[in-house]
Design a protein around this motif. Sequence first.
Motif, PDB file in Angstrom:
ATOM      1  N   THR A  16       0.840  -1.208   0.000  1.00  0.00           N
ATOM      2  CA  THR A  16       0.000   0.000   0.000  1.00  0.00           C
ATOM      3  C   THR A  16       0.874   1.258   0.000  1.00  0.00           C
ATOM      4  O   THR A  16       0.514   2.273  -0.585  1.00  0.00           O
ATOM      5  CB  THR A  16      -0.960   0.046   1.213  1.00  0.00           C
ATOM      6  OG1 THR A  16      -0.201   0.253   2.402  1.00  0.00           O
ATOM      7  CG2 THR A  16      -1.779  -1.211   1.326  1.00  0.00           C
ATOM      8  N   GLU A  17       2.037   1.162   0.632  1.00  0.00           N
ATOM      9  CA  GLU A  17       2.972   2.291   0.626  1.00  0.00           C
ATOM     10  C   GLU A  17       3.470   2.557  -0.800  1.00  0.00           C
ATOM     11  O   GLU A  17       3.614   3.693  -1.225  1.00  0.00           O
ATOM     12  CB  GLU A  17       4.166   1.991   1.534  1.00  0.00           C
ATOM     13  CG  GLU A  17       3.838   2.006   3.009  1.00  0.00           C
ATOM     14  CD  GLU A  17       3.957   3.386   3.606  1.00  0.00           C
ATOM     15  OE1 GLU A  17       3.545   4.354   2.943  1.00  0.00           O
ATOM     16  OE2 GLU A  17       4.465   3.503   4.727  1.00  0.00           O
ATOM     17  N   VAL A  18       3.739   1.464  -1.519  1.00  0.00           N
ATOM     18  CA  VAL A  18       4.199   1.610  -2.899  1.00  0.00           C
ATOM     19  C   VAL A  18       3.124   2.305  -3.727  1.00  0.00           C
ATOM     20  O   VAL A  18       3.410   3.192  -4.540  1.00  0.00           O
ATOM     21  CB  VAL A  18       4.555   0.236  -3.510  1.00  0.00           C
ATOM     22  CG1 VAL A  18       4.818   0.356  -5.009  1.00  0.00           C
ATOM     23  CG2 VAL A  18       5.770  -0.354  -2.818  1.00  0.00           C
ATOM     24  N   ILE A  19       1.865   1.911  -3.494  1.00  0.00           N
ATOM     25  CA  ILE A  19       0.779   2.527  -4.259  1.00  0.00           C
ATOM     26  C   ILE A  19       0.661   4.012  -3.909  1.00  0.00           C
ATOM     27  O   ILE A  19       0.455   4.856  -4.778  1.00  0.00           O
ATOM     28  CB  ILE A  19      -0.540   1.754  -4.024  1.00  0.00           C
ATOM     29  CG1 ILE A  19      -0.420   0.395  -4.710  1.00  0.00           C
ATOM     30  CG2 ILE A  19      -1.738   2.524  -4.573  1.00  0.00           C
ATOM     31  CD1 ILE A  19      -1.564  -0.537  -4.458  1.00  0.00           C
ATOM     32  N   LEU A  20       0.857   4.349  -2.634  1.00  0.00           N
ATOM     33  CA  LEU A  20       0.860   5.753  -2.220  1.00  0.00           C
ATOM     34  C   LEU A  20       1.906   6.543  -3.000  1.00  0.00           C
ATOM     35  O   LEU A  20       1.612   7.581  -3.597  1.00  0.00           O
ATOM     36  CB  LEU A  20       1.139   5.829  -0.711  1.00  0.00           C
ATOM     37  CG  LEU A  20       1.428   7.206  -0.117  1.00  0.00           C
ATOM     38  CD1 LEU A  20       0.185   8.058  -0.129  1.00  0.00           C
ATOM     39  CD2 LEU A  20       1.947   7.073   1.310  1.00  0.00           C
ATOM     40  N   PHE A  21       3.135   6.026  -3.022  1.00  0.00           N
ATOM     41  CA  PHE A  21       4.200   6.752  -3.711  1.00  0.00           C
ATOM     42  C   PHE A  21       4.010   6.705  -5.228  1.00  0.00           C
ATOM     43  O   PHE A  21       4.373   7.642  -5.932  1.00  0.00           O
ATOM     44  CB  PHE A  21       5.575   6.199  -3.322  1.00  0.00           C
ATOM     45  CG  PHE A  21       6.091   6.789  -2.033  1.00  0.00           C
ATOM     46  CD1 PHE A  21       6.672   8.051  -2.017  1.00  0.00           C
ATOM     47  CD2 PHE A  21       5.977   6.089  -0.841  1.00  0.00           C
ATOM     48  CE1 PHE A  21       7.136   8.599  -0.842  1.00  0.00           C
ATOM     49  CE2 PHE A  21       6.438   6.644   0.347  1.00  0.00           C
ATOM     50  CZ  PHE A  21       7.019   7.900   0.345  1.00  0.00           C
ATOM     51  N   LEU A  47       3.968  -9.760  -4.763  1.00  0.00           N
ATOM     52  CA  LEU A  47       4.766  -8.739  -5.450  1.00  0.00           C
ATOM     53  C   LEU A  47       4.306  -8.582  -6.897  1.00  0.00           C
ATOM     54  O   LEU A  47       4.126  -7.457  -7.387  1.00  0.00           O
ATOM     55  CB  LEU A  47       6.253  -9.111  -5.408  1.00  0.00           C
ATOM     56  CG  LEU A  47       7.174  -8.128  -6.131  1.00  0.00           C
ATOM     57  CD1 LEU A  47       7.191  -6.780  -5.439  1.00  0.00           C
ATOM     58  CD2 LEU A  47       8.593  -8.668  -6.245  1.00  0.00           C
ATOM     59  N   VAL A  48       4.089  -9.710  -7.581  1.00  0.00           N
ATOM     60  CA  VAL A  48       3.642  -9.648  -8.981  1.00  0.00           C
ATOM     61  C   VAL A  48       2.288  -8.932  -9.058  1.00  0.00           C
ATOM     62  O   VAL A  48       2.069  -8.072  -9.916  1.00  0.00           O
ATOM     63  CB  VAL A  48       3.563 -11.068  -9.592  1.00  0.00           C
ATOM     64  CG1 VAL A  48       2.944 -11.014 -10.981  1.00  0.00           C
ATOM     65  CG2 VAL A  48       4.949 -11.688  -9.656  1.00  0.00           C
ATOM     66  N   THR A  49       1.394  -9.264  -8.120  1.00  0.00           N
ATOM     67  CA  THR A  49       0.081  -8.612  -8.089  1.00  0.00           C
ATOM     68  C   THR A  49       0.237  -7.097  -7.953  1.00  0.00           C
ATOM     69  O   THR A  49      -0.398  -6.320  -8.664  1.00  0.00           O
ATOM     70  CB  THR A  49      -0.755  -9.148  -6.909  1.00  0.00           C
ATOM     71  OG1 THR A  49      -0.693 -10.571  -6.932  1.00  0.00           O
ATOM     72  CG2 THR A  49      -2.193  -8.682  -6.986  1.00  0.00           C
ATOM     73  N   LEU A  50       1.115  -6.695  -7.041  1.00  0.00           N
ATOM     74  CA  LEU A  50       1.347  -5.270  -6.843  1.00  0.00           C
ATOM     75  C   LEU A  50       1.814  -4.621  -8.147  1.00  0.00           C
ATOM     76  O   LEU A  50       1.312  -3.577  -8.546  1.00  0.00           O
ATOM     77  CB  LEU A  50       2.400  -5.049  -5.761  1.00  0.00           C
ATOM     78  CG  LEU A  50       2.895  -3.597  -5.674  1.00  0.00           C
ATOM     79  CD1 LEU A  50       1.859  -2.721  -5.009  1.00  0.00           C
ATOM     80  CD2 LEU A  50       4.213  -3.494  -4.955  1.00  0.00           C
ATOM     81  N   LEU A  51       2.779  -5.270  -8.806  1.00  0.00           N
ATOM     82  CA  LEU A  51       3.343  -4.675 -10.022  1.00  0.00           C
ATOM     83  C   LEU A  51       2.280  -4.555 -11.108  1.00  0.00           C
ATOM     84  O   LEU A  51       2.225  -3.552 -11.832  1.00  0.00           O
ATOM     85  CB  LEU A  51       4.537  -5.505 -10.513  1.00  0.00           C
ATOM     86  CG  LEU A  51       5.753  -5.483  -9.579  1.00  0.00           C
ATOM     87  CD1 LEU A  51       6.851  -6.388 -10.106  1.00  0.00           C
ATOM     88  CD2 LEU A  51       6.276  -4.067  -9.391  1.00  0.00           C
ATOM     89  N   VAL A  52       1.402  -5.576 -11.202  1.00  0.00           N
ATOM     90  CA  VAL A  52       0.319  -5.515 -12.192  1.00  0.00           C
ATOM     91  C   VAL A  52      -0.615  -4.348 -11.868  1.00  0.00           C
ATOM     92  O   VAL A  52      -0.996  -3.569 -12.748  1.00  0.00           O
ATOM     93  CB  VAL A  52      -0.452  -6.857 -12.236  1.00  0.00           C
ATOM     94  CG1 VAL A  52      -1.713  -6.727 -13.078  1.00  0.00           C
ATOM     95  CG2 VAL A  52       0.445  -7.954 -12.793  1.00  0.00           C
ATOM     96  N   ILE A  53      -0.952  -4.197 -10.582  1.00  0.00           N
ATOM     97  CA  ILE A  53      -1.852  -3.102 -10.185  1.00  0.00           C
ATOM     98  C   ILE A  53      -1.229  -1.754 -10.534  1.00  0.00           C
ATOM     99  O   ILE A  53      -1.882  -0.876 -11.109  1.00  0.00           O
ATOM    100  CB  ILE A  53      -2.177  -3.180  -8.672  1.00  0.00           C
ATOM    101  CG1 ILE A  53      -3.068  -4.392  -8.397  1.00  0.00           C
ATOM    102  CG2 ILE A  53      -2.851  -1.901  -8.184  1.00  0.00           C
ATOM    103  CD1 ILE A  53      -3.270  -4.678  -6.927  1.00  0.00           C
ATOM    104  N   VAL A  54       0.053  -1.595 -10.209  1.00  0.00           N
ATOM    105  CA  VAL A  54       0.717  -0.317 -10.485  1.00  0.00           C
ATOM    106  C   VAL A  54       0.781  -0.073 -11.993  1.00  0.00           C
ATOM    107  O   VAL A  54       0.564   1.049 -12.465  1.00  0.00           O
ATOM    108  CB  VAL A  54       2.125  -0.288  -9.839  1.00  0.00           C
ATOM    109  CG1 VAL A  54       2.910   0.919 -10.305  1.00  0.00           C
ATOM    110  CG2 VAL A  54       2.014  -0.286  -8.326  1.00  0.00           C
ATOM    111  N   ALA A  55       1.032  -1.147 -12.773  1.00  0.00           N
ATOM    112  CA  ALA A  55       1.098  -1.002 -14.233  1.00  0.00           C
ATOM    113  C   ALA A  55      -0.256  -0.556 -14.789  1.00  0.00           C
ATOM    114  O   ALA A  55      -0.328   0.313 -15.668  1.00  0.00           O
ATOM    115  CB  ALA A  55       1.540  -2.315 -14.873  1.00  0.00           C
ATOM    116  N   ILE A  56      -1.329  -1.144 -14.268  1.00  0.00           N
ATOM    117  CA  ILE A  56      -2.673  -0.742 -14.715  1.00  0.00           C
ATOM    118  C   ILE A  56      -2.936   0.720 -14.358  1.00  0.00           C
ATOM    119  O   ILE A  56      -3.408   1.519 -15.162  1.00  0.00           O
ATOM    120  CB  ILE A  56      -3.759  -1.651 -14.074  1.00  0.00           C
ATOM    121  CG1 ILE A  56      -3.634  -3.071 -14.616  1.00  0.00           C
ATOM    122  CG2 ILE A  56      -5.155  -1.102 -14.335  1.00  0.00           C
ATOM    123  CD1 ILE A  56      -4.500  -4.083 -13.882  1.00  0.00           C
TER     124      ILE A  56
END
Lengths: 199, 94
Positions: free
Chosen positions: A21-26, B73-82
């Motif tokens: 969630t911190e990563v998403i914040l930044f 981690l992969v899920t996070l990266l996919v979310i950020v990419a979207i």
Amino acid sequence: MSIEHRDDTGARFGMWLFLYTEVILFSGLFILYAMALAKYPQEFAEASHKLNIYFGTINTIVLLTSSLTIALAITAIQRNKIKQTLTLCIVTIVLAIVFLINKYFEWSAEISHGIYPGSNHMAELGPGITAFFNLYYFTAGLHGVHILIGGTLIGVVAAMVAKGKVTSDRYTLLENSALYWHLVDLVWIFLFPLYYLIL
Amino acid sequence: MAEHQHEPVPYKTFILIWVVLLVLTVVTIAVSRIQLDALNIWVALAIASIKSSLVVFIFMHLRQESKLFKIGLVTLLVIVAIFIGLTFTDVLYR
């Protein structure tokens, strides 16, 4: 044998989820940066040149080293070397303080040149450069708050190590604080080239 | 002891990774002083990504964690990419 609920892996996974969630914040701030960069490429390069690359580089080295020392602290506690663990925690905290002192001098110099959000000088420089510095102060400021929190956290856990509450048998608290500290380092790894090194 | 604990990572491994991170920092700075136009930012991001993988996998012990952590981690990266991708479908075509 005492019956006690304990789930170290779960505790670590919880910390990882929080860090996501911190990563998403930044990443929200980095998206704003990317949008403004697409709109004002020339102004961003010009504004980036006003930042002091030496402060940025020194702070990069300081943070990478502090990440190393806290990673070493985990190995030290796993090997039950309590004294070494404490030393490494203290070195990490000292490096955090060095980072903030650098930031203080860096920002003081910039503010004395009239570069701060809302200044008259910024109004003269136009919207592109203003966007750059507003984002710079906000992102680096939020990162600085994380340094403060992370450093405090490591200090508290180090005190618990000294009291024998965090031991080689049970050190998840130190691991999770270290994870938080590494996140602070990760943010800086992206922040440094994006703000200081634009040509 | 029911709790599974990681093997300690040797000091040497961490110090080696730290040296690599410092070298990559020097590389980023050096490359940033060469004019490559739009490529500069992509090179900077590529090096930053390599540096962060080293931090995540070695310093943060992700290499030793179970599959669940890696899927996270992969899920996070996919979310950020979207997140970034969808924003740019708007920004680029205004």
